[in-house]
Design a protein around this motif. Structure first.
Motif: not given
Length: 243
Positions: A10, A36, A39, A44, A67, A70-71, A84, A87, A89, A92, A240
């Motif tokens: 993360h 992961d 994020d 990141s 994650h 999403w990236c 994303w 959470h 993004g 990142t 987070r």
């Protein structure tokens, strides 16, 4: 040769470097990451660059997490998934501010080449979240399950510890593998800052995205190596965490 399972990172590059220094990584070692990589904390993009370079020196397996999906989609299309963004993004995207188009393309290829699971020569399964098919991962219909499912871990946690693998009551989906290593669901949710073991499932996500630590586990000895907690490594950030 040593084999280590490494939990969710993360964006915590400082934690990753700490853990690799603690295990005194050697050229003949193998590192299996359960996903992961991005994020949460501020590094990141730097984590991805570090892992690309690390994989050129030693044997690494990089499982894809939710994650990472999403990236990958953002790097591919510039589309910002709103779930994303809130959470991890946002952090990142900011970490990529000084990365060139060429570097971003290399990172996209890195994500695209990640497997959704890995089964090693000892019949150990490595997967980000879980699976639902009683016939094993090869029969899973919805691939998103591999990086979103929590039912595998929930089932393992609630199992009677007296039920052994030879029993008819032992869940069929667990019988396919000698051991299963997952991330995705922080052990800190269960008041544990070390890996948790239930049935033949090991959860090695020890809350890196929040207030926990990054973990590496020697798969043979089960010795655990951990970073400092992430808020201590990134004192000016919240990751987070909401408080």
């Amino acid at each position: 040769m040593r084999i280590f399972g490494i939990g969710d990172i993360h964006g915590g590059l400082k934690a990753l470097i700490q853990v690799l220094n603690k295990i005194e990584i050697k050229d003949e070692d193998t590192l299996i990451f359960v996903g992961d990589y991005v994020d949460g904390w501020s590094e990141s993009a730097q984590v991805i660059q570090f892992l690309i370079e690390l994989s050129q020196k030693i044997n690494c397996v990089f499982i894809k997490g939710n994650h990472d999906v999403w990236c990958e989609n953002w790097l591919k299309s510039d589309d910002v998934n709103p779930t994303w963004y809130i959470h991890g993004g946002k952090e990142t995207i900011e970490s990529y501010a000084h990365f060139s188009k060429t570097e971003k393309k290399a990172h996209l290829e890195f994500f695209e080449n990640m497997p959704l699971y890995h089964i090693d020569n000892e019949n150990r399964l490595f997967i980000h979240a879980g699976f639902t098919s009683m016939h094993g991962v090869g029969k899973e219909v919805f691939k998103e399950t591999f990086y979103f499912d929590r039912t595998l871990w929930e089932m393992a946690l609630t199992m009677d510890k007296n039920i052994n693998k030879d029993s008819l009551m032992y869940p069929k989906r667990l019988k396919h593998y000698n051991e299963i290593y997952i991330g995705h669901t922080p052990t800190t949710n269960f008041n544990s800052d070390i890996p948790m073991h239930a049935a033949n499932v090991w959860n090695i996500d020890t809350g890196t995205a929040f207030k926990g630590r990054l973990t590496a586990m020697n798969l043979e000895t089960k010795e655990v190596f951990q970073s400092d907690n992430l808020p201590a490594l990134y004192p000016n950030e919240k990751g987070r965490n909401k408080d």
